[in-house]
Design a protein around this motif. Structure first.
Motif, PDB file in Angstrom:
ATOM      1  N   ASP A  38      65.633  19.349  15.057  1.00 53.03           N
ATOM      2  CA  ASP A  38      64.948  20.531  15.593  1.00 53.03           C
ATOM      3  C   ASP A  38      63.341  20.716  14.998  1.00 53.03           C
ATOM      4  O   ASP A  38      63.096  18.698  14.828  1.00 53.03           O
ATOM      5  N   ASP A  39      62.604  21.430  15.266  1.00 55.20           N
ATOM      6  CA  ASP A  39      60.808  21.236  14.623  1.00 55.20           C
ATOM      7  C   ASP A  39      60.656  22.091  13.359  1.00 55.20           C
ATOM      8  O   ASP A  39      59.230  22.369  13.073  1.00 55.20           O
ATOM      9  N   ARG A  40      62.057  21.530  13.140  1.00 55.57           N
ATOM     10  CA  ARG A  40      61.877  22.966  11.636  1.00 55.57           C
ATOM     11  C   ARG A  40      61.253  22.172  10.179  1.00 55.57           C
ATOM     12  O   ARG A  40      61.222  22.589   9.463  1.00 55.57           O
ATOM     13  N   GLU A  91      61.625  15.120  16.656  1.00 52.36           N
ATOM     14  CA  GLU A  91      61.267  16.473  16.725  1.00 52.36           C
ATOM     15  C   GLU A  91      60.181  16.157  18.469  1.00 52.36           C
ATOM     16  O   GLU A  91      59.982  16.677  18.979  1.00 52.36           O
ATOM     17  N   LEU A 121      61.557  17.741  23.093  1.00 53.28           N
ATOM     18  CA  LEU A 121      62.569  19.415  22.033  1.00 53.28           C
ATOM     19  C   LEU A 121      62.493  19.041  23.995  1.00 53.28           C
ATOM     20  O   LEU A 121      62.042  19.523  24.393  1.00 53.28           O
ATOM     21  N   ALA A 161      61.388  27.125  19.727  1.00 54.84           N
ATOM     22  CA  ALA A 161      62.412  27.915  19.329  1.00 54.84           C
ATOM     23  C   ALA A 161      62.675  28.275  18.879  1.00 54.84           C
ATOM     24  O   ALA A 161      61.755  29.015  17.623  1.00 54.84           O
ATOM     25  N   GLU A 178      68.842  30.790  16.356  1.00 56.38           N
ATOM     26  CA  GLU A 178      68.945  29.540  15.976  1.00 56.38           C
ATOM     27  C   GLU A 178      70.211  28.888  16.755  1.00 56.38           C
ATOM     28  O   GLU A 178      70.385  27.464  16.854  1.00 56.38           O
ATOM     29  N   HIS A 191      67.583  26.175  18.154  1.00 56.10           N
ATOM     30  CA  HIS A 191      67.328  24.757  17.343  1.00 56.10           C
ATOM     31  C   HIS A 191      68.471  24.166  17.707  1.00 56.10           C
ATOM     32  O   HIS A 191      68.407  22.780  17.859  1.00 56.10           O
ATOM     33  N   GLN A 192      69.712  24.592  17.624  1.00 52.22           N
ATOM     34  CA  GLN A 192      71.125  23.508  17.575  1.00 52.22           C
ATOM     35  C   GLN A 192      70.960  23.015  19.745  1.00 52.22           C
ATOM     36  O   GLN A 192      70.911  22.395  18.987  1.00 52.22           O
ATOM     37  N   ASN A 221      67.955  22.085  20.708  1.00 54.18           N
ATOM     38  CA  ASN A 221      67.748  21.177  19.939  1.00 54.18           C
ATOM     39  C   ASN A 221      68.138  19.609  19.486  1.00 54.18           C
ATOM     40  O   ASN A 221      67.905  18.483  19.312  1.00 54.18           O
ATOM     41  N   ARG A 222      68.875  20.244  18.132  1.00 59.85           N
ATOM     42  CA  ARG A 222      69.622  19.632  17.783  1.00 59.85           C
ATOM     43  C   ARG A 222      71.015  18.669  17.699  1.00 59.85           C
ATOM     44  O   ARG A 222      71.922  19.605  17.928  1.00 59.85           O
TER      45      ARG A 222
END
Length: 643
Positions: A574-576, A614, A617, A622, A625, A628-629, A631-632
C-alpha cells in the motif's frame, strides 16, 4: 458230600488250568505283536476278573502299540486305581488327548508329574500340557477348503495314502485282502490304482497294481512315484512268516524297457530291524523323504531326507531336525514346489491323534510349523496329503467318524467364494472459468487418470457435455490431470476409499457405483495478472508465514502441472510508507515467495521475482484498512510459454 467235594476240586483245577493257559496264550500274542489277538484273549479274562492288572496292562498297551490309544483310557484308569504310576497317568493323558478331552488330559498329565523326578519325563509331560493349550487357538490354514469323503472309492476296510501319477490314482487298500493283520485285526493291504483326472476318480475300475504283483500275507502300503513315473517306492512289512524281514521296510521298482522290475529292498533302510515307511519324492525327484524309527531321532518316528546318488539309489539320510520332528511321531511327508513341507504328526499341537501340518519359512527364513486347522483335521488320524492342483485341490486320508470304513480317502477343493465385484464409474466433467459468469462446459479437454503408483490407468477427451468416464477400483487413490491448449493444466487427487459399499453386504455378483467430479480450468493468457489470495506477511517483514505457504503450494502445483510456462511473481504494497521503503519491501517479499517455490522443487529459471512497491495501486487514495489490503497483494502472470 465227599464226592461233591471231589467234583468241586476237579472243576477248580480245570478252571485254574484253563485260565493259566489263556493268559499264557495272550502273553505270547502280545510279545509277538499280535495285539488284536492279545486284546481278544485278555478281554475274556477281564470278563471274569475286571481288576486283573496284567490283563488291563496288556490290553491298554496293545491298543497303544496298534495306534488305537484312544480306546486304552479305561484300562489305564483301572491300573491307576490299583497302583498309580507315571507311565499309566501319562498314557492315560495321551488317550484322553486322542479323544479330544483336553481338560481331562491336562489333569492326567499334571498327575503324572507327581510320580516322577526324571527331568526328561517332566519336560515331555509339560510339553504335552502346553500343546493342549496351544491347540485351542488353532486357525484354519485354508479357511475355504472343503473336505469330502470319496465314498465311491472307499470300502469297509482301510483305504488311504493316494498318489496321482500319469492319469492314475494309486492308493493303499484292504480290498481283496487274503487275511487279517493280527496287530489290529484289519485286512492286509495291497496297492491299487484307478484312472483319475485331478480329484475325479473312476472308482468303479479300481484294480490291483499292474506294474508288479502284490504279495500275500503282509502289508504293502504308502506308495511314492517319481515325477518322471519311472520309479516306484513303497513300504512292505508286517509279515507273520519267520523267514521274512522282521520290520517294515522300503522297496523300490524301476521301469526297465517293457515294464517294471521286481521290487527290491532299498539300501536307505540301512538296518532290517528299523521301521521305514511313508516315502515321498521331492518335486524334482532328486530327494527321497520318509519316516523311520532308527536310532538318533527326536521321538518315536521321525522324518528323514535322502539324496539320489550317482548310481540312482538314495543314500546319506538326514534327520529333518527338531523343528519338524518331536518326541511324538511324524509321518507322510509331502514337499511342494514353493518350498513348503507338509506332513502328519501327533507331537505338534493338534486336535487329537495324527494331524496335518505345514512347515513354511517366516520373514526371517526360519521354519514355522502350522496346523492346517479343523477343516482338515479331526480328533482321529488325518494324514497323507497329496495335491493334484497345488494348493487348491487334492486328497488326504482320515479315520474320522462318519467315514465309510477304517481309514478313508477324502478329496478337498478350494471353495473360496467368488469376490463380489464393485465397479466405480467416475464421470469427470471439464469446465472453464469465465470471469463474472458461471463456469462453462469445456469440450475436447484431455483428461488422464493415474493410479497411486503414477501409472496411467486411462485417458480420453471430454465430449460435448464436457464428460469423460473412467472405471476405478474401490478403496484406491488416483490423480486426474486435465489439459487443453490455451488453458492452465490442472491435477486433482481423487480417492474411492470409503465411497463404496462393503462387498460382504452385496447380493449381486457385480455392482456399479457412479460418482461425479469436476475440474475447472483457467485460461492461460500471457501477461495477465492473477492474484494469489491470502498471501499475508507480518508487518515490515518478508518471511513466508505458514498460511502463506499453503497458498503458494497451489502455485507450485500449477507450475508442476504446466511445465512449459515461466512466470513473474510480483509483490505490491500500500502507500503508507515511503516509495523507496515500499519498493525494497515488495522486492524482498517477492524474492522470498520465489525462494519458497524453488525449495519445493521448481526450477529457479522458470521464476522471476518482481517488487512493484506502491506503483500499481488498485485503489488510489485508499482510506480504509480493507482498501489498503486490496492494494497489498501478491500476483503472478505467465511471461513465456516454452514450446
Amino acid at each position: 458230600m465227599k464226592n461233591h467235594f471231589l467234583w468241586i476240586c476237579l472243576l477248580l483245577l480245570v478252571g485254574v488250568s484253563s485260565c493259566k493257559s489263556l493268559q499264557e496264550k495272550g502273553n505270547d500274542q502280545y510279545l509277538s505283536g499280535q495285539y488284536q489277538y492279545a486284546i481278544n484273549t485278555f478281554s475274556q479274562i477281564l470278563a471274569d476278573e475286571p481288576d486283573n492288572q496284567e490283563a488291563n496292562q496288556i490290553i491298554a498297551e496293545s491298543y497303544r502299540l496298534s495306534n488305537r490309544i484312544e480306546e486304552a483310557a479305561p484300562y489305564y484308569q483301572k491300573l491307576i486305581e490299583e497302583s498309580p504310576t507315571f507311565e499309566s497317568y501319562y498314557r492315560l493323558g495321551l488317550s484322553l488327548k486322542a479323544q479330544n478331552k483336553p481338560e481331562e488330559a491336562k489333569e492326567a498329565f499334571e498327575s503324572a508329574k507327581e510320580y516322577t523326578q526324571n527331568e526328561e519325563y517332566l519336560a515331555e509331560t509339560q510339553r504335552q500340557i502346553e500343546a493342549i493349550k496351544l491347540s485351542q487357538g488353532i486357525e484354519d490354514y485354508w479357511p475355504y477348503h472343503e473336505l469330502i469323503n470319496y465314498k465311491d472309492l472307499n470300502t469297509a476296510g482301510p483305504d488311504y495314502a493316494p498318489v496321482a501319477s500319469e492319469g492314475f490314482l494309486y492308493f493303499t487298500s484292504g480290498r481283496q485282502a487274503s487275511g487279517l493283520y493280527p496287530a489290529d485285526g484289519s485286512p492286509y493291504t495291497k496297492l491299487f490304482r484307478a484312472r483319475a483326472d485331478g480329484v475325479n476318480v473312476d472308482a468303479t475300475a479300481a484294480q490291483a497294481l499292474p506294474e508288479f504283483q502284490n504279495e500275500e500275507g503282509l502289508n504293502q502300503a504308502a506308495i511314492a512315484i517319481s515325477p518322471d513315473g519311472n520309479t516306484i517306492i513303497y513300504a512292505r512289512g508286517n509279515s507273520t512268516s519267520p523267514k521274512d524281514l522282521p520290520e517294515t521296510a522300503l522297496f523300490v521298482s524301476y521301469f526297465r524297457g517293457a515294464g517294471f522290475t521286481q521290487p527290491i529292498w532299498m539300501p536307505v533302510n540301512e538296518d532290517e530291524f528299523w521301521w521305514n515307511s511313508t516315502p515321498a519324492f521331492s518335486p524334482d525327484g532328486s530327494e527321497l523323504y520318509f519316516a523311520s524309527n532308527r536310532p538318533g531321532g527326536f521321538g518315536g518316528i521321525d522324518l528323514y531326507k535322502a539324496t539320489r546318488l550317482a548310481n540312482g539309489d538314495f543314500g546319506n539320510p538326514v534327520n529333518l531336525g527338531p523343528t519338524v520332528n518331536t518326541p511324538g511321531n511324524e509321518l507322510f511327508p509331502r514337499p511342494t514346489v514353493d518350498g513348503k513341507f507338509f506332513f502328519s504328526s501327533d507331537g505338534h499341537p493338534g486336535f487329537g491323534k495324527l494331524d496335518l501340518f505345514v512347515a513354511e519359512p517366516n520373514e526371517s527364513g526360519e521354519q514355522v510349523i502350522k496346523n492346517l486347522g479343523e477343516n482338515f483335521n479331526s480328533q482321529n488320524d488325518d494324514f497323507a496329503i497329496f495335491f493334484t492342483e497345488y494348493p487348491k485341490a487334492g486328497f488326504i486320508s482320515s479315520n474320522r467318524e462318519g467315514g465309510v470304513g477304517d481309514d478313508d480317502i477324502y478329496y478337498f477343493e478350494d471353495k473360496t467364494p467368488k469376490p463380489k465385484i464393485v465397479n466405480v464409474l467416475l464421470n469427470v466433467y471439464t469446465k472453464q472459468r469465465v470471469a463474472g459468469e458461471p463456469d462453462a462446459v469445456l469440450e475436447q479437454a484431455r483428461v488422464v487418470l493415474y493410479d497411486s503408483l503414477s501409472k496411467q490407468a486411462g485417458g480420453d477427451f471430454s465430449n460435448s457435455n464436457g464428460r469423460v468416464r473412467f472405471t476405478l477400483t474401490p478403496n484406491a487413490d488416483f490423480t486426474i490431470i486435465a489439459s487443453k491448449t490455451g488453458y492452465f493444466s490442472k491435477s486433482i487427487p481423487y480417492s474411492t476409499v470409503g465411497k463404496t459399499p462393503d462387498p460382504a453386504t452385496l447380493i449381486q455378483e457385480v455392482t456399479n457405483i457412479t460418482l461425479d467430479t469436476t475440474i475447472v480450468l483457467d485460461q492461460l493468457v500471457l501477461d495477465r495478472s492473477i492474484v494469489l489470495e491470502n498471501i499475508y506477511y507480518d508487518l515490515d517483514k518478508a518471511d513466508i508465514r505458514p498460511d502463506a505457504a499453503v497458498e503458494l503450494d497451489k502455485l507450485v502445483q500449477i507450475l508442476k502441472d504446466n511445465p512449459a510456462i515461466r512466470i513473474e511473481l510480483s509483490s505490491h504494497t500500500d502507500d503508507r510508507s515511503s516509495d523507496d521503503y515500499n519498493q525494497d519491501l515488495s522486492q524482498r517479499r517477492a524474492q522470498s515467495a520465489v525462494d519458497y517455490i524453488v525449495s519445493q522443487g521448481i526450477d529457479a529459471d522458470r521464476l522471476v521475482a518482481k517488487g512493484y512497491g506502491e506503483s500499481q495501486l488498485i485503489i488510489e487514495n485508499a482510506q480504509t484498512e480493507e482498501e489498503h489490503q486490496t492494494n497489498r497483494r501478491t500476483e503472478f502472470k505467465v511471461i513465456e510459454i516454452q514450446q
